[in-house]
Scaffold this motif. Structure first.
Motif, mmCIF file in Angstrom:
data_model
loop_
_atom_site.group_PDB
_atom_site.id
_atom_site.type_symbol
_atom_site.label_atom_id
_atom_site.label_comp_id
_atom_site.label_asym_id
_atom_site.label_seq_id
_atom_site.Cartn_x
_atom_site.Cartn_y
_atom_site.Cartn_z
ATOM 1 N N HIS A 15 0.863 -1.192 0.000
ATOM 2 C CA HIS A 15 0.000 0.000 0.000
ATOM 3 C C HIS A 15 0.891 1.231 0.000
ATOM 4 N N ARG A 17 -0.725 4.385 -0.748
ATOM 5 C CA ARG A 17 -1.658 5.528 -0.628
ATOM 6 C C ARG A 17 -1.526 6.431 -1.849
ATOM 7 N N ASN A 41 -6.796 -0.033 -2.874
ATOM 8 C CA ASN A 41 -7.820 0.413 -1.907
ATOM 9 C C ASN A 41 -7.640 1.878 -1.522
ATOM 10 N N THR A 106 -11.830 -5.037 5.709
ATOM 11 C CA THR A 106 -10.625 -4.310 6.119
ATOM 12 C C THR A 106 -10.690 -2.853 5.669
ATOM 13 N N THR A 107 -9.565 -2.153 5.783
ATOM 14 C CA THR A 107 -9.469 -0.740 5.422
ATOM 15 C C THR A 107 -9.977 -0.485 4.006
ATOM 16 N N HIS A 136 -8.129 -10.949 -0.161
ATOM 17 C CA HIS A 136 -8.087 -10.725 1.288
ATOM 18 C C HIS A 136 -8.976 -11.809 1.883
ATOM 19 N N HIS A 174 -1.327 -12.251 2.427
ATOM 20 C CA HIS A 174 -0.973 -12.126 3.851
ATOM 21 C C HIS A 174 -1.576 -13.231 4.731
ATOM 22 N N CYS A 218 -3.163 -5.009 12.708
ATOM 23 C CA CYS A 218 -3.333 -5.081 11.260
ATOM 24 C C CYS A 218 -4.421 -6.106 10.994
ATOM 25 N N LEU A 219 -4.787 -6.207 9.731
ATOM 26 C CA LEU A 219 -5.735 -7.254 9.342
ATOM 27 C C LEU A 219 -5.152 -8.045 8.190
ATOM 28 N N ASP A 247 2.682 -6.115 2.671
ATOM 29 C CA ASP A 247 1.449 -5.464 3.149
ATOM 30 C C ASP A 247 1.792 -4.232 3.994
ATOM 31 N N ALA A 249 1.505 -0.867 5.229
ATOM 32 C CA ALA A 249 0.238 -0.113 5.142
ATOM 33 C C ALA A 249 0.290 1.067 6.096
ATOM 34 N N HIS A 251 -0.426 4.432 8.106
ATOM 35 C CA HIS A 251 -1.544 5.273 8.556
ATOM 36 C C HIS A 251 -0.951 6.388 9.413
ATOM 37 N N ALA A 263 -6.218 -0.306 10.908
ATOM 38 C CA ALA A 263 -5.427 -1.529 10.758
ATOM 39 C C ALA A 263 -4.307 -1.305 9.760
ATOM 40 N N GLY A 264 -3.113 -1.732 10.110
ATOM 41 C CA GLY A 264 -2.019 -1.672 9.151
ATOM 42 C C GLY A 264 -0.715 -1.323 9.828
HETATM 43 O O1 DOR Z 1 -3.810 -4.143 8.062
HETATM 44 C C1 DOR Z 1 -4.221 -3.901 6.947
HETATM 45 N N1 DOR Z 1 -4.091 -2.674 6.397
HETATM 46 N N2 DOR Z 1 -4.838 -4.868 6.271
HETATM 47 C C2 DOR Z 1 -5.451 -4.631 5.105
HETATM 48 O O2 DOR Z 1 -6.024 -5.531 4.564
HETATM 49 C C3 DOR Z 1 -5.492 -3.253 4.539
HETATM 50 C C4 DOR Z 1 -4.386 -2.445 5.022
HETATM 51 C C5 DOR Z 1 -4.555 -0.963 4.747
HETATM 52 O O3 DOR Z 1 -4.863 -0.592 3.614
HETATM 53 O O4 DOR Z 1 -4.360 -0.172 5.669
#
Ligand code: DOR
Ligand code: ZN
Length: 343
Positions: A15, A17, A41, A106-107, A136, A174, A218-219, A247, A249, A251, A263-264
């Protein structure tokens, strides 16, 4: 071992962004990975070829002129994605896969698919035109325990899907459980899986060590130690069905350290170093190159990289925080020492 030189790796799940946030994070990946599969995403999601090509251009425009990094683009599967979108994706030559988020998993997954039967013809087109599906793999229902969501997804969604589309190439992204490891290992060569550094490095105790740890959330969520051991075994086995996908990610810190934190984990600044540390601790450094640099390219039917990177045994400290647009992001292992450094 003091130096480790191997073929340049790729990140098969990333990811980055967009906009100012992307400007802050892209170099962390481009510094060592040759290519990365860019997750779609965004908000709004990347659902069309023209959106993906524009996103690709935004990424390439901010790369330093001397970097040779290739973003590999994906489309976000929605209930409105058509077989024609798949034909266009294939024809573009730039879209390597389609990403399926179960809606709500998820996110930014709210535009995802509630029921795969709604996109059956689209899946048929993916199988026909050989466009891989990235999954996912977690069911969404609140009634299912969060630690069981991956296992139940495999039983209820993935296994029937594979039976209906035996030629569709699928990456279960993942993976976090022993059940996923066993399922992928036993499947045919149409199915592979990515494994993150953080799921190899930590178990669910790390979410609650001396207090709640939002930067370890995270997810799919971290699982118990026996699952981590299964992931370690898979990643270091030399089985080409398992390959690297960070993964990573990012934030903003205030959205992680919040009453309802995102999550991430942001691992890109230390990703290859962390994988090396994990493989070394498992006495499997000789298996890192296959996992990080060969098997993903082979699955995606892309050429393997030919240049090399070198990691040196040298202590360095992960920064406490990093710039993220107009805010900050806290990387995994913030303020801690890493034992391998990119030369
Ligand atoms: O932890 C995660 N963050 N799992 C995901 O599937 C998406 C990701 C995110 O885009 O932040
Ligand atoms: Zn992801």
């Amino acid at each position: 071992m003091q130096r480790l030189t191997f073929i340049q790796p790729d990140d098969w799940h990333l990811h980055v962004r967009d906009g100012d946030h992307m400007i802050s994070v892209i170099a962390a990946t481009a510094r060592c990975f040759a290519r990365a599969v860019i997750m779609p995403n965004l908000k709004p999601p990347v659902t069309t070829v023209s959106q993906a090509l524009a996103y690709r251009e935004r990424i390439c425009n901010i790369l330093a002129p001397d970097t040779s990094f290739t973003p590999l683009m994906t489309l976000y599967l929605t209930e409105h994605t058509t077989p024609n979108d798949i034909i266009q994706a294939k024809a573009s030559g730039e879209i390597v896969a389609i990403k399926y988020y179960p809606a709500g998993a998820t996110t930014h997954s709210e535009f995802g698919v509630t029921d795969l039967r709604k996109v059956w013809h689209t899946l048929e087109a993916m199988q026909l035109y050989d466009v891989p599906l990235l999954i996912h793999g977690e069911v969404v229902a609140d009634s299912i325990d969060i630690f069981d969501k991956e296992r139940i997804f495999i039983e209820q969604i993935l296994d029937p899907l594979r039976a209906e589309f035996p030629e569709l190439r699928i990456v279960l992204e993942h993976i976090t459980t022993q059940e996923a490891v066993e399922y992928v290992a036993l499947a045919n060569d149409k199915l592979a899986a990515t494994i993150t550094a953080h799921h190899l490095a930590m178990n669910r105790n790390d979410l609650f060590k001396n207090g709640i740890r939002p930067h370890h959330y995270c997810l799919p969520v971290l699982k118990r130690e026996s699952h981590r051991q299964a992931l370690l075994q898979a990643a270091t086995s030399g089985n080409p069905k398992f390959f690297l996908g960070t993964d990573s990610a990012p934030h903003a810190v205030h959205t992680k350290e919040a009453a309802c934190g995102c999550a991430g984990m942001y691992t890109a600044p230390l990703a290859i170093e962390l994988y090396a540390e994990i493989f070394e601790a498992y006495h499997a450094l000789d298996k890192l190159e296959g996992f990080a640099s060969f098997y993903g390219a082979d699955f995606y039917r892309l050429p393997r990289n030919t240049n090399t990177i070198t990691l040196m045994k040298k202590t360095w400290q992960v920064p406490d925080t990093l710039t993220f647009g107009t805010t900050q992001v806290i990387p995994l292992r913030a303020g801690e020492n890493m034992s391998w450094q990119l030369a």
